[in-house]
Design a protein around this motif. Sequence first.
Motif, PDB file in Angstrom:
ATOM      1  N   GLU A 154       6.015   2.704   0.607  1.00  0.00           N
ATOM      2  CA  GLU A 154       5.251   1.498   0.297  1.00  0.00           C
ATOM      3  C   GLU A 154       5.278   0.642   1.555  1.00  0.00           C
TER       4      GLU A 154
ATOM      5  N   ILE B 198       9.654   5.509  -1.464  1.00  0.00           N
ATOM      6  CA  ILE B 198       9.365   5.758  -2.876  1.00  0.00           C
ATOM      7  C   ILE B 198       9.897   7.125  -3.278  1.00  0.00           C
TER       8      ILE B 198
ATOM      9  N   HIS C 282       1.427  10.053  -8.160  1.00  0.00           N
ATOM     10  CA  HIS C 282       1.805   8.881  -7.366  1.00  0.00           C
ATOM     11  C   HIS C 282       0.644   7.984  -6.946  1.00  0.00           C
TER      12      HIS C 282
ATOM     13  N   PRO D 263      -1.432   7.592  -4.245  1.00  0.00           N
ATOM     14  CA  PRO D 263      -1.353   6.865  -2.970  1.00  0.00           C
ATOM     15  C   PRO D 263      -2.712   6.276  -2.592  1.00  0.00           C
TER      16      PRO D 263
ATOM     17  N   SER E 188       9.219   0.593   2.459  1.00  0.00           N
ATOM     18  CA  SER E 188      10.237   1.034   1.509  1.00  0.00           C
ATOM     19  C   SER E 188       9.926   2.456   1.063  1.00  0.00           C
TER      20      SER E 188
ATOM     21  N   ASN F  42       4.238  -3.036   2.957  1.00  0.00           N
ATOM     22  CA  ASN F  42       3.794  -4.413   2.716  1.00  0.00           C
ATOM     23  C   ASN F  42       3.948  -5.152   4.028  1.00  0.00           C
TER      24      ASN F  42
ATOM     25  N   ALA G  37       1.510   3.693   8.676  1.00  0.00           N
ATOM     26  CA  ALA G  37       1.695   2.296   8.267  1.00  0.00           C
ATOM     27  C   ALA G  37       1.648   1.379   9.474  1.00  0.00           C
TER      28      ALA G  37
ATOM     29  N   MET H  42       0.844  -1.179   0.000  1.00  0.00           N
ATOM     30  CA  MET H  42       0.000   0.000   0.000  1.00  0.00           C
ATOM     31  C   MET H  42       0.888   1.241   0.000  1.00  0.00           C
ATOM     32  N   LYS H  43       0.627   2.138  -0.925  1.00  0.00           N
ATOM     33  CA  LYS H  43       1.350   3.416  -0.959  1.00  0.00           C
ATOM     34  C   LYS H  43       0.717   4.376   0.025  1.00  0.00           C
TER      35      LYS H  43
END
Length: 162
Positions: free
Chosen positions: A19, A28, A59, A61, A26, A21, A151, A1-2
């Motif tokens: 990102e 971007i 982007h 998101p 990570s 997961n 997140a 998921m962005k």
Amino acid sequence: MKILGLDPGLGTTGWGLIEANGNRLSHIANGQIKTDTAAPLPRRLCALADQLEALIADHAPAGAAVEEVFVNKNAQSTLKLGQARGVILMCAARAGIDVGEYAPALVKKAVVGTGGAEKPQVHAMVSRLLPGAKIAGADAADALAVAITHAHHLATHRALKR
């Protein structure tokens, strides 16, 4: 998921895109949206909206997170920050993005481990959590920290639902 993290400001709004997961994060992209300090307030708010809408369109998101307003000693500064934050919330809502909102102390606690962390500590931890990321300044580091906090909260929420 962005996830798009945003550190609101009228002069400079930091942004960071990660990102997520599961527990893996990570980097971007990240950067700063700046407005012309000589321009009238309505023009600055419009410039902020235009640049943020372009960023969201580029982007796409799936989620966003914004730092909540803290009260400054200067009431005018607090009002301007609130207006910039309102533009940010509106842009995300228009794009159909759900937005998480986090107090600065909560973001610091989630990323550094203490709600009283200083900006350099936040920047250092964001660099460790997102290795290789070239961070475009303190506002961008704060925005990435907000995205990381979101997140983590989303992952916790999903785990509790199971």
